[in-house]
Motif scaffolding. Structure first.
Motif, PDB file in Angstrom:
ATOM      1  N   UNK A 178       8.065  25.559  74.874  1.00  0.00           N
ATOM      2  CA  UNK A 178       7.684  25.255  73.496  1.00  0.00           C
ATOM      3  C   UNK A 178       7.474  23.754  73.315  1.00  0.00           C
ATOM      4  N   UNK A 179       8.372  22.956  73.853  1.00  0.00           N
ATOM      5  CA  UNK A 179       8.233  21.503  73.726  1.00  0.00           C
ATOM      6  C   UNK A 179       6.987  20.992  74.430  1.00  0.00           C
ATOM      7  N   UNK A 180       6.678  21.575  75.592  1.00  0.00           N
ATOM      8  CA  UNK A 180       5.505  21.117  76.335  1.00  0.00           C
ATOM      9  C   UNK A 180       4.240  21.292  75.505  1.00  0.00           C
ATOM     10  N   UNK A 181       4.032  22.495  74.984  1.00  0.00           N
ATOM     11  CA  UNK A 181       2.799  22.749  74.243  1.00  0.00           C
ATOM     12  C   UNK A 181       2.813  22.098  72.865  1.00  0.00           C
ATOM     13  N   UNK A 182       3.992  21.954  72.272  1.00  0.00           N
ATOM     14  CA  UNK A 182       4.076  21.239  71.004  1.00  0.00           C
ATOM     15  C   UNK A 182       3.711  19.774  71.190  1.00  0.00           C
ATOM     16  N   UNK A 183       4.250  19.146  72.236  1.00  0.00           N
ATOM     17  CA  UNK A 183       3.937  17.743  72.505  1.00  0.00           C
ATOM     18  C   UNK A 183       2.480  17.569  72.919  1.00  0.00           C
ATOM     19  N   UNK A 184       1.958  18.503  73.721  1.00  0.00           N
ATOM     20  CA  UNK A 184       0.553  18.420  74.126  1.00  0.00           C
ATOM     21  C   UNK A 184      -0.367  18.553  72.919  1.00  0.00           C
ATOM     22  N   UNK A 185      -0.030  19.476  72.003  1.00  0.00           N
ATOM     23  CA  UNK A 185      -0.840  19.648  70.796  1.00  0.00           C
ATOM     24  C   UNK A 185      -0.772  18.413  69.915  1.00  0.00           C
ATOM     25  N   UNK A 186       0.421  17.820  69.781  1.00  0.00           N
ATOM     26  CA  UNK A 186       0.555  16.614  68.966  1.00  0.00           C
ATOM     27  C   UNK A 186      -0.246  15.459  69.563  1.00  0.00           C
ATOM     28  N   UNK A 187      -0.205  15.318  70.897  1.00  0.00           N
ATOM     29  CA  UNK A 187      -0.985  14.261  71.548  1.00  0.00           C
ATOM     30  C   UNK A 187      -2.479  14.469  71.313  1.00  0.00           C
ATOM     31  N   UNK A 188      -2.914  15.731  71.367  1.00  0.00           N
ATOM     32  CA  UNK A 188      -4.320  16.027  71.104  1.00  0.00           C
ATOM     33  C   UNK A 188      -4.681  15.716  69.656  1.00  0.00           C
ATOM     34  N   UNK A 220       5.124   9.049  73.836  1.00  0.00           N
ATOM     35  CA  UNK A 220       6.323   9.883  73.783  1.00  0.00           C
ATOM     36  C   UNK A 220       5.962  11.341  74.061  1.00  0.00           C
ATOM     37  N   UNK A 221       4.875  11.799  73.502  1.00  0.00           N
ATOM     38  CA  UNK A 221       4.435  13.177  73.742  1.00  0.00           C
ATOM     39  C   UNK A 221       4.121  13.397  75.218  1.00  0.00           C
ATOM     40  N   UNK A 222       3.473  12.446  75.845  1.00  0.00           N
ATOM     41  CA  UNK A 222       3.183  12.576  77.263  1.00  0.00           C
ATOM     42  C   UNK A 222       4.461  12.619  78.094  1.00  0.00           C
ATOM     43  N   UNK A 223       5.448  11.809  77.714  1.00  0.00           N
ATOM     44  CA  UNK A 223       6.723  11.815  78.429  1.00  0.00           C
ATOM     45  C   UNK A 223       7.419  13.157  78.273  1.00  0.00           C
ATOM     46  N   UNK A 224       7.372  13.722  77.069  1.00  0.00           N
ATOM     47  CA  UNK A 224       7.983  15.030  76.832  1.00  0.00           C
ATOM     48  C   UNK A 224       7.276  16.100  77.659  1.00  0.00           C
ATOM     49  N   UNK A 225       5.963  16.054  77.730  1.00  0.00           N
ATOM     50  CA  UNK A 225       5.216  17.031  78.521  1.00  0.00           C
ATOM     51  C   UNK A 225       5.629  16.990  79.987  1.00  0.00           C
ATOM     52  N   UNK A 226       5.713  15.793  80.541  1.00  0.00           N
ATOM     53  CA  UNK A 226       6.083  15.660  81.956  1.00  0.00           C
ATOM     54  C   UNK A 226       7.517  16.114  82.181  1.00  0.00           C
ATOM     55  N   UNK A 227       8.423  15.694  81.290  1.00  0.00           N
ATOM     56  CA  UNK A 227       9.838  16.021  81.454  1.00  0.00           C
ATOM     57  C   UNK A 227      10.083  17.518  81.355  1.00  0.00           C
ATOM     58  N   UNK A 232      11.166  25.550  88.050  1.00  0.00           N
ATOM     59  CA  UNK A 232       9.972  26.195  88.579  1.00  0.00           C
ATOM     60  C   UNK A 232       9.343  27.116  87.536  1.00  0.00           C
ATOM     61  N   UNK A 233      10.205  27.761  86.739  1.00  0.00           N
ATOM     62  CA  UNK A 233       9.697  28.661  85.695  1.00  0.00           C
ATOM     63  C   UNK A 233       8.854  27.910  84.674  1.00  0.00           C
ATOM     64  N   UNK A 234       9.368  26.789  84.186  1.00  0.00           N
ATOM     65  CA  UNK A 234       8.621  26.023  83.189  1.00  0.00           C
ATOM     66  C   UNK A 234       7.349  25.420  83.774  1.00  0.00           C
ATOM     67  N   UNK A 235       7.409  24.976  85.014  1.00  0.00           N
ATOM     68  CA  UNK A 235       6.228  24.386  85.651  1.00  0.00           C
ATOM     69  C   UNK A 235       5.128  25.427  85.807  1.00  0.00           C
ATOM     70  N   UNK A 236       5.481  26.604  86.320  1.00  0.00           N
ATOM     71  CA  UNK A 236       4.475  27.650  86.515  1.00  0.00           C
ATOM     72  C   UNK A 236       3.929  28.155  85.178  1.00  0.00           C
ATOM     73  N   UNK A 237       4.809  28.305  84.195  1.00  0.00           N
ATOM     74  CA  UNK A 237       4.367  28.824  82.904  1.00  0.00           C
ATOM     75  C   UNK A 237       3.444  27.846  82.200  1.00  0.00           C
ATOM     76  N   UNK A 238       3.826  26.586  82.128  1.00  0.00           N
ATOM     77  CA  UNK A 238       2.996  25.595  81.432  1.00  0.00           C
ATOM     78  C   UNK A 238       1.684  25.344  82.161  1.00  0.00           C
ATOM     79  N   UNK A 239       1.729  25.274  83.503  1.00  0.00           N
ATOM     80  CA  UNK A 239       0.504  25.043  84.259  1.00  0.00           C
ATOM     81  C   UNK A 239      -0.432  26.240  84.150  1.00  0.00           C
ATOM     82  N   UNK A 240       0.122  27.451  84.263  1.00  0.00           N
ATOM     83  CA  UNK A 240      -0.720  28.644  84.177  1.00  0.00           C
ATOM     84  C   UNK A 240      -1.337  28.816  82.805  1.00  0.00           C
ATOM     85  N   UNK A 241      -0.549  28.642  81.754  1.00  0.00           N
ATOM     86  CA  UNK A 241      -1.079  28.792  80.397  1.00  0.00           C
ATOM     87  C   UNK A 241      -2.105  27.710  80.081  1.00  0.00           C
TER      88      UNK A 241
END
Length: 391
Positions: free
Chosen positions: A269-279, A317-324, A330-339
């Motif tokens: 949730x944080x990954x896509x929320x931060x990515x959307x905010x950065x966009x 900050x959003x970019x840092x949250x996305x990377x972190x 492995x679950x979060x990496x595969x899920x965020x990358x795949x989506x």
């Protein structure tokens, strides 16, 4: 942490005797590496399938108000907010009266920097959500800034005051676990106050879910209206006027996420929320650069360079949250990358249209109209029209 708010007993089982050798380590290992619900379903004889069914039932019950009426959800959240904050006001008043300020100076025993960043972002984010249903708000140019400013103040006080009061009342706050504030409320006010805190916490979960579902459904509806998503998501129910197709699509995604543990869900949730905010930050700068005279309900009183400088820090900050968050497991990496890959793949046909997305064509038309007419005579100068354009 026990129910009274004091430190929990370490090394004892539920009967009060010493734990068997290896017991705490085994439990700690399981807690450190939580299994997903889908992985648990593979075990024969497990109750995970039943647990998943219960979660789906709760999901359906939580989503029903959004399907019935968006107005009901909006007014209900206001009343719910007052009910949820009330027990913490009472608890804070009692705790400040009986607590010791010296407890605030006790340093934490340990903390995890990446987890702390993820939780802090999850707790403090979400203010951009209101823009997606600005078209449902009367006079958004006047109402939205005031609501956001008031929301920021309530959010800050809602975290700072109860936590500070609880730490003052409990000298062992370094050992707090989930639900510890209910124990603090019980110790300073009695069982009734602790129960009130628990009930408010349960109801606030629905409020958080309902507000997020409201925001996401209208965002998908708005994207469909301007050609950035399939047109079916722009349809509303003839009776309830709610975007049922957009809601149903999100329920399918949420039902899949129910199989993950909470930490993985929060990271995704944080990954896509931060990515959307950065966009959104990048889009705001691009819109100011491309159409500086386009009327909007609210305008940042800065030029293009000033807007870019203002958004530079939160963008980083959003970019840092996305990377972190993506690298948490492995679950979060595969899920965020795949989506993300699926989203980009689905967006390419929209972007490669000969005239581009409908939204960009509309901006071009608006900009041409502005050049031919004064801003005061532009139809979008109406607050209601601007609110719908903001979607």
């Amino acid at each position: 942490q026990n129910a009274a708010g004091g430190p929990g007993v370490v090394g004892q089982d539920t009967a009060g005797g010493p734990t068997a050798p290896g017991g705490p380590r085994r439990l700690k290992a399981k807690a450190a590496h939580p299994r997903s619900l889908f992985g648990c379903m593979a075990d024969p004889g497990s109750s995970c399938l039943k647990e998943y069914g219960y979660k789906l039932a709760v999901l359906a019950a939580f989503s029903l108000p959004n399907c019935i009426s968006s107005g009901f959800v909006g007014h209900g959240l206001v009343a719910l907010g007052l009910f949820v904050m009330a027990p913490y006001v009472v608890m804070s008043a009692l705790a400040f009266h009986s607590g010791s300020p010296a407890n605030l100076l006790r340093p934490p025993k340990k903390y995890k920097a990446r987890a702390m960043l993820s939780v802090a972002y999850w707790s403090l984010s979400g203010f951009d959500c209101a823009s997606t249903f600005a078209g449902e708000v009367d006079q958004p140019g006047r109402t939205m800034p005031r609501a956001l400013l008031g929301g920021c103040g309530l959010m800050f006080l809602g975290y700072l005051v109860p936590l500070a009061a609880g730490a003052m009342a409990d000298p062992h706050w370094q050992d707090w676990k989930a639900g510890a504030l209910a124990g603090v409320a019980t110790s300073v006010g009695g069982t009734w106050l602790g129960a009130w805190v628990l009930v408010s916490s349960a109801l606030s979960n629905w409020g958080l879910y309902a507000s997020e579902l409201l925001e996401d459904s209208f965002q998908l509806l708005g994207m469909a209206e301007v050609g950035l998503a399939p047109a079916i998501f722009a349809k509303r129910n003839a009776t309830t006027h709610t975007p049922l197709y957009a809601i149903a699509f999100q329920l399918v995604i949420i039902s899949l996420l129910l199989g993950f543990d909470f930490h993985s869900i929060m990271c995704v949730d944080n990954f896509f929320s931060a990515a959307a905010a950065a966009l959104e930050f990048a889009a705001a700068v691009q819109l100011r650069r491309r159409s500086p005279d386009l009327p909007t309900p609210f305008r940042v009183p800065l030029g293009t360079a000033g807007v870019a400088a203002l958004y530079a820090v939160p963008f980083c900050i959003c970019m840092l949250v996305c990377i972190t968050t993506a690298l948490q497991s492995r679950t979060t990496l595969c899920t965020t990358a795949g989506a993300s890959a699926v989203g980009l793949f689905l967006y390419l046909p929209v972007w490669k249209r000969p005239q581009g997305p409908l939204l960009l064509r509309q901006w071009d038309a608006d900009e041409a109209g502005i050049r031919a007419r004064s801003p005061a005579s532009h139809p979008a100068a109406s607050p209601r029209a601007c609110g719908r354009d903001a979607m």
